[in-house]
Design an enzyme around this catalytic site. Sequence first.
Site, PDB file in Angstrom:
ATOM      1  CB  SER A 402      -0.946   0.010   1.204  1.00 50.59           C
ATOM      2  OG  SER A 402      -1.962  -0.956   1.036  1.00 50.59           O
ATOM      3  CE  LYS A 540      -1.538   4.008   2.540  1.00 50.60           C
ATOM      4  NZ  LYS A 540      -1.629   2.842   3.463  1.00 50.60           N
ATOM      5  CB  THR A 541       1.229   1.396   7.138  1.00 50.91           C
ATOM      6  OG1 THR A 541      -0.166   1.598   6.888  1.00 50.91           O
ATOM      7  CG2 THR A 541       1.664   2.176   8.366  1.00 50.91           C
ATOM      8  N   GLY A 542       2.041  -0.341   4.841  1.00 46.44           N
ATOM      9  CA  GLY A 542       1.650  -1.359   3.873  1.00 46.44           C
ATOM     10  C   GLY A 542       1.811  -2.729   4.499  1.00 46.44           C
TER      11      GLY A 542
END
Length: 597
Positions: A402, A540-542
């Site tokens: 993501s 932003k994480t993923g």
Amino acid sequence: MNTYNCISWIIYSSINGSILVMGIFLLRHILKNRLQGTWNYYMWFLLIIRLISPYGFTKSFNLIFVMKNLLKNTYTKSSQGLVKTYFKGNNSGIRFNDMTKDYALSINKKIAYFNMDVLFSLWLIGAIIFFMIFIYTNIKSRKKYSSANVVKDNKILDIFKFCKEKTKVKSHLKLIKDDKIYSPMIYGIFKAYLILPERELKGLEEKDIRNIMLHEMVHYKSKDILVNIITTFIQIVHWFNPIIWIGFAKMRKDREIACDTKVLSYLESWEHKEYGETIIKLLRNYNNTRIETSFSVGFLHNRAYLKERINNIVSFKNRSKKRILVGSMAIFLLANVFLCDGKEKFNYLKDNIGRIPKNYEYEHVGKYFNGYEGTFVLYDMKNDKYHIYNESLSKKRVSPLSTFKIGISLVGLEEGIIKDENMIIPWNKEIYPFEEWNKDQNLKTAMKYSVNWYYEAVSSRIGHRTMKKYVDKMKYGNKFVSNNITRFWNESSLKISPIEQISFLRDFYAYKLPFSKENLDRVKEVIKVSKNNRGQLSGKTGTANVNNKNINGWFIGYVEKDDNTYFFATNINAIDKASGSAAKHITLSILKEKGIY
């Protein structure tokens, strides 16, 4: 290159080579007798190129690219299918992440469970055994031929001189004879010998000796011994693949026909029959039990191949434009179909970008990675210095997950698919297990809750060609956008390393990406996470949730302070529980310890 990359490249290369061998056989069957002997031989050089080149050469079409799935995991279900399963009472396909809203749907994959290190060790043992056989046979032959008898017969020496002039061989070539061989041969590269079978000379006429010498000098002039050595080393690398061995065995047979064809071009038409008779004379007493070495090429191969050689001699015609055209087209077709797989399409095997920036220092933050294998990269913009924990993983490419939604947002805005951060994309009415997903979304909410369906919709509208154009311009990771436009960033084709993530973020922050300042500012605004008295955190994480397990987690971003900006990228992996939320927790702990945030 680590053991995984090495054995993966060998297997991938071997598969490509095998299919090329079958392609050559098929094309030759179709063309039948339309190719001259030399063209049949030249085809095999494509196999050498294919097996020694790690990449293809253009972005042309390629039939063998479909074979890449033999080395990659394949998808078996889509997330939409899993959602439907969930609401029928089976929720094993869904994983809920923590309060950071790092939502991820599980992707089911077939994973090959085998130890690459063991596979590499088995390959290495086989390669060493074949290499030792190569060394032994060639040392033994070298000792034998270096002490052979020098030819002193003036008639034979005169023929030898004539043949050298005829073929324009100017380098030193020593003429010797051996009573233990049945076939003439050229041996050696830097110190080469033309070896004649002493017991056979008595029954040969001068024209036969001339034909023999012409044949061997054509081998010498064509560098066939060097080609022989190269193919031998390739066979050592691919010792486990019988198709490769069959291909090169056929190549050596075709080499003799190609050599015959070149010799015939030196002879008058009425001498062609005599040349064929010379081959038949030698084959009467030919003993095929001698050990072949890489440093030698001979006049004969075996009796079984006699018919094809004689047919080539009988049907010999000087080069015609038609034969040259057919041969050129055949090789062009093979090269375009089997060699042109595109460098980018091999990048999924190339995990490492190779280099770590010189301006870095090692970070001793391993205590925060308890239970995970991972890496942390920090770039201090003011002091132009990298801080890296776990150098090897910092340059390893993995799926961006993501975190690539930053890129999708930029492309969507630039292409006008997303008008602004407030533009609504209607909910597709699919029921998702996350309440935040089951409603209309704009850029702000879609980024905050990592709404997959929103970004899948945007990607579909962008299209493969346009997306590929922007990914290339952004120089994003391996730049490989597969045809699955809605999933290529999620455990699929696109890969990026933590160090490359930092480079991407730096270009993003400094307005160096191919997007307008207005659109870059919009995305900067929607990835803001939190703010305290130390600075502003954006990121932003993923999460990669595969077979109901969180196996990979990202947290990338930057911290803006009054006097400096710090860029970070954290990646973790484990059998389970390696989520973007966990990566974020690790990152914040390190940033707090360093007094950054």
